[in-house]
Scaffold this motif. Sequence first.
Motif, PDB file in Angstrom:
ATOM      1  N   ILE A  76       0.602 -12.710   1.009  1.00  0.00           N
ATOM      2  CA  ILE A  76      -0.729 -12.551   1.596  1.00  0.00           C
ATOM      3  C   ILE A  76      -1.602 -11.682   0.697  1.00  0.00           C
ATOM      4  O   ILE A  76      -2.793 -11.969   0.490  1.00  0.00           O
ATOM      5  N   LEU A  77      -1.027 -10.616   0.150  1.00  0.00           N
ATOM      6  CA  LEU A  77      -1.777  -9.735  -0.740  1.00  0.00           C
ATOM      7  C   LEU A  77      -2.289 -10.494  -1.960  1.00  0.00           C
ATOM      8  O   LEU A  77      -3.452 -10.343  -2.376  1.00  0.00           O
ATOM      9  N   LEU A  78      -1.431 -11.337  -2.547  1.00  0.00           N
ATOM     10  CA  LEU A  78      -1.846 -12.137  -3.704  1.00  0.00           C
ATOM     11  C   LEU A  78      -2.957 -13.104  -3.312  1.00  0.00           C
ATOM     12  O   LEU A  78      -3.965 -13.238  -4.021  1.00  0.00           O
ATOM     13  N   ALA A 367      -0.382  -9.452  -8.027  1.00  0.00           N
ATOM     14  CA  ALA A 367      -1.627  -9.154  -7.310  1.00  0.00           C
ATOM     15  C   ALA A 367      -2.294  -7.909  -7.880  1.00  0.00           C
ATOM     16  O   ALA A 367      -3.515  -7.895  -8.109  1.00  0.00           O
ATOM     17  N   ALA A 368      -1.493  -6.852  -8.112  1.00  0.00           N
ATOM     18  CA  ALA A 368      -2.049  -5.613  -8.664  1.00  0.00           C
ATOM     19  C   ALA A 368      -2.580  -5.830 -10.070  1.00  0.00           C
ATOM     20  O   ALA A 368      -3.673  -5.353 -10.428  1.00  0.00           O
ATOM     21  N   ALA A 369      -1.828  -6.556 -10.901  1.00  0.00           N
ATOM     22  CA  ALA A 369      -2.271  -6.817 -12.273  1.00  0.00           C
ATOM     23  C   ALA A 369      -3.549  -7.655 -12.288  1.00  0.00           C
ATOM     24  O   ALA A 369      -4.463  -7.415 -13.089  1.00  0.00           O
ATOM     25  N   THR A 370      -3.620  -8.641 -11.397  1.00  0.00           N
ATOM     26  CA  THR A 370      -4.814  -9.480 -11.313  1.00  0.00           C
ATOM     27  C   THR A 370      -6.036  -8.659 -10.924  1.00  0.00           C
ATOM     28  O   THR A 370      -7.117  -8.801 -11.516  1.00  0.00           O
ATOM     29  N   ALA A 371      -5.869  -7.802  -9.924  1.00  0.00           N
ATOM     30  CA  ALA A 371      -6.983  -6.950  -9.489  1.00  0.00           C
ATOM     31  C   ALA A 371      -7.443  -6.028 -10.616  1.00  0.00           C
ATOM     32  O   ALA A 371      -8.644  -5.848 -10.845  1.00  0.00           O
ATOM     33  N   LEU A 372      -6.483  -5.478 -11.335  1.00  0.00           N
ATOM     34  CA  LEU A 372      -6.804  -4.552 -12.429  1.00  0.00           C
ATOM     35  C   LEU A 372      -7.512  -5.273 -13.569  1.00  0.00           C
ATOM     36  O   LEU A 372      -8.545  -4.805 -14.081  1.00  0.00           O
ATOM     37  N   LEU A 373      -6.992  -6.420 -13.971  1.00  0.00           N
ATOM     38  CA  LEU A 373      -7.543  -7.144 -15.127  1.00  0.00           C
ATOM     39  C   LEU A 373      -8.881  -7.820 -14.830  1.00  0.00           C
ATOM     40  O   LEU A 373      -9.661  -8.098 -15.747  1.00  0.00           O
ATOM     41  N   THR A 374      -9.145  -8.114 -13.554  1.00  0.00           N
ATOM     42  CA  THR A 374     -10.413  -8.767 -13.206  1.00  0.00           C
ATOM     43  C   THR A 374     -11.451  -7.787 -12.679  1.00  0.00           C
ATOM     44  O   THR A 374     -12.522  -8.198 -12.231  1.00  0.00           O
ATOM     45  N   ARG A 386      -6.023  -3.484   3.579  1.00  0.00           N
ATOM     46  CA  ARG A 386      -6.179  -3.358   5.036  1.00  0.00           C
ATOM     47  C   ARG A 386      -6.174  -4.729   5.708  1.00  0.00           C
ATOM     48  O   ARG A 386      -5.575  -4.906   6.776  1.00  0.00           O
ATOM     49  N   SER A 387      -6.824  -5.684   5.079  1.00  0.00           N
ATOM     50  CA  SER A 387      -6.838  -7.045   5.610  1.00  0.00           C
ATOM     51  C   SER A 387      -5.425  -7.624   5.656  1.00  0.00           C
ATOM     52  O   SER A 387      -5.034  -8.293   6.623  1.00  0.00           O
ATOM     53  N   THR A 388      -4.648  -7.362   4.610  1.00  0.00           N
ATOM     54  CA  THR A 388      -3.252  -7.818   4.569  1.00  0.00           C
ATOM     55  C   THR A 388      -2.442  -7.203   5.704  1.00  0.00           C
ATOM     56  O   THR A 388      -1.656  -7.884   6.370  1.00  0.00           O
ATOM     57  N   GLY A 389      -2.661  -5.915   5.939  1.00  0.00           N
ATOM     58  CA  GLY A 389      -1.968  -5.225   7.025  1.00  0.00           C
ATOM     59  C   GLY A 389      -2.287  -5.818   8.389  1.00  0.00           C
ATOM     60  O   GLY A 389      -1.403  -5.977   9.230  1.00  0.00           O
ATOM     61  N   ARG A 390      -3.572  -6.156   8.600  1.00  0.00           N
ATOM     62  CA  ARG A 390      -3.966  -6.748   9.883  1.00  0.00           C
ATOM     63  C   ARG A 390      -3.306  -8.111  10.092  1.00  0.00           C
ATOM     64  O   ARG A 390      -2.890  -8.455  11.191  1.00  0.00           O
ATOM     65  N   GLN A 391      -3.208  -8.893   9.010  1.00  0.00           N
ATOM     66  CA  GLN A 391      -2.557 -10.197   9.110  1.00  0.00           C
ATOM     67  C   GLN A 391      -1.065 -10.065   9.406  1.00  0.00           C
ATOM     68  O   GLN A 391      -0.453 -10.955   9.996  1.00  0.00           O
ATOM     69  N   MET A 392      -0.467  -8.961   8.992  1.00  0.00           N
ATOM     70  CA  MET A 392       0.974  -8.750   9.191  1.00  0.00           C
ATOM     71  C   MET A 392       1.304  -8.220  10.576  1.00  0.00           C
ATOM     72  O   MET A 392       2.459  -8.243  11.002  1.00  0.00           O
ATOM     73  N   LYS A 393       0.294  -7.775  11.316  1.00  0.00           N
ATOM     74  CA  LYS A 393       0.529  -7.058  12.573  1.00  0.00           C
ATOM     75  C   LYS A 393       1.361  -7.862  13.568  1.00  0.00           C
ATOM     76  O   LYS A 393       2.404  -7.410  14.043  1.00  0.00           O
ATOM     77  N   ASN A 394       0.888  -9.059  13.911  1.00  0.00           N
ATOM     78  CA  ASN A 394       1.595  -9.862  14.916  1.00  0.00           C
ATOM     79  C   ASN A 394       2.943 -10.372  14.408  1.00  0.00           C
ATOM     80  O   ASN A 394       3.912 -10.495  15.165  1.00  0.00           O
ATOM     81  N   LEU A 395       2.994 -10.673  13.126  1.00  0.00           N
ATOM     82  CA  LEU A 395       4.231 -11.187  12.539  1.00  0.00           C
ATOM     83  C   LEU A 395       5.363 -10.179  12.635  1.00  0.00           C
ATOM     84  O   LEU A 395       6.507 -10.534  12.909  1.00  0.00           O
ATOM     85  N   THR A 396       5.058  -8.911  12.420  1.00  0.00           N
ATOM     86  CA  THR A 396       6.087  -7.877  12.299  1.00  0.00           C
ATOM     87  C   THR A 396       6.987  -7.822  13.522  1.00  0.00           C
ATOM     88  O   THR A 396       8.219  -7.831  13.416  1.00  0.00           O
ATOM     89  N   ILE A 397       6.378  -7.794  14.712  1.00  0.00           N
ATOM     90  CA  ILE A 397       7.168  -7.694  15.944  1.00  0.00           C
ATOM     91  C   ILE A 397       8.070  -8.915  16.108  1.00  0.00           C
ATOM     92  O   ILE A 397       9.265  -8.803  16.386  1.00  0.00           O
TER      93      ILE A 397
END
Length: 540
Positions: A76-78, A367-374, A386-397
């Motif tokens: 999701i982060l990527l 994902a980190a390298a892409t963000a840094l290089l772009t 934060r958006s990634t975390g929100r998407q993971m919320k329901n899945l986690t449980i």
Amino acid sequence: MYSISYALLAAIPVALAFLLMVLFNAPASRSVGISFILTCLLAVFVWKMQTLSVAAYVVYGFFKALELLLIVAGAILLQNTLKANGYMETIRSGFYQISPDPRVQAVIIGYLFGAFIEGSAGFGTPAALAAPLLVGLGFPPVAACAVALVANSTPVPFAAAGTPTLTAVSNISTQITASGVSTALFTEETTRKVCTILGLGGLALPLLIVGVLVIFFGRKRRIMSIVEMIPFSLLSAAGFVAPYYVCGAFFGPEFASIVGAIIGLVISVLAAKYHIFVPSYVWEFAEGKTEPAKERRAVSLKQLITAWTPYLAVSVLLVLTRVPAFGIKGILQKIVIPVDRILGVEGLNFDFAPLYNPGILPFTLVAAATALLTGVKKEKMGHIVRSTGRQMKNLTIALIAGVAMVQVLMHSGNNSSGLASMLSQISRMMVDGVGSAFPYLSPVIGIFGAFVSGSCTVSSTLFGPLQFETAQALGISTSTVLALQLSGGALGNMICINNVIAVTATTKAAGNEGRIIRMNLIPCMIYCALVWFAYRGLYM
């Protein structure tokens, strides 16, 4: 000890989760959560497991779930990073230049690109990559999830350089040797039979994918929209299945899916690009296409290469870190964070290899390298996280409850009542009900194992020994029965609870798990019937 009454009791939690999601459309977190609690109660009060042991396996399940959560979070982060820097829009436009038809895109991305990732990494990675990419191309999230899951079947027994097949054979190596057959020969026979059984059915898989899209998400000319895709679907399927069979039958399970996917991708992309066997009619989703002005904007080859670089980097890193020949896999697997004797239970250990988890390497790293290089700014990167975390919320449980439930089901044989584990009870009940028709049940057991565990590898680990022993008792070829088990374990990926929950989280389709399972049951049953026909025609 086995008893039909205990087998029926053991089946209640699994059946309940299935019914709540499929019939009542209940959210996965609620359905699996209820089933998890019921499983623990049965384990303590009926199977007479020690409460501490149940708690220990729940904790172990929590650790196993964290591994899966990291994979999904990394994917999701990527995806979110590629959206933020505009690469996803470029990829989307590039595919429209190859073909604007969602049916063709589903075959190329869901089936063939997903097969390459499955062969390289496995363990839920293909759907986590393919589904978001399809959403980026304009697919409705539920359609993208269904396609990615159905497509992730034929290549599964040879995932992560053959791990499911090699693990299944290794798990019964003592029994194989005792039967007077060498493990190497048994592996060769089993691999060849899996390639034959699944490969024959796999010739129809692209058409099954197209069928799911057209029937459930189309609005007109449904039959014609499927029929006119037969030539391209067969070309794509043959482009994958032929090298898949040759590699598996003659060179072993390690590279069957990888090589088949690469050759199939080249053939299919070229065919789509030059309109070979591609329908002139461009099919559309029932709700129509989105952002038509952007869909067809021209992009240069340089822009496409740049936008695809993160995915190419992910693919290359997966191959380098998963294929033993490169020597990196062993190194990464040795870098572990050990958790020994969980809650004091002897032999219950968990080793977390952070650098071998695809969520960290390569997803988060790329994902980190892409963000840094772009040049993605710090504030924007914070929003992406934060958006990634929100998407993971329901899945986690849901995922933690699901994996923990499976661990209790698997290990409930460690009790003072003398009862076999809950999973063994369920499997034995199915075996006793069919007798000499057992080979027809073998893939169903494989599907069931993958449905509850989320893994072809785990399914074969659980039921491989039972299938082997039953085949011996009935005088049936043991390698054929194990091949049927592996085939079923592969098909179970279409509907398994954990995979469905994980892929809906990557596409913002959470809450639709039951709908997806209902849809995917149809291609799963059709493919299972094709497996039966292949067995009957070749090995009876």
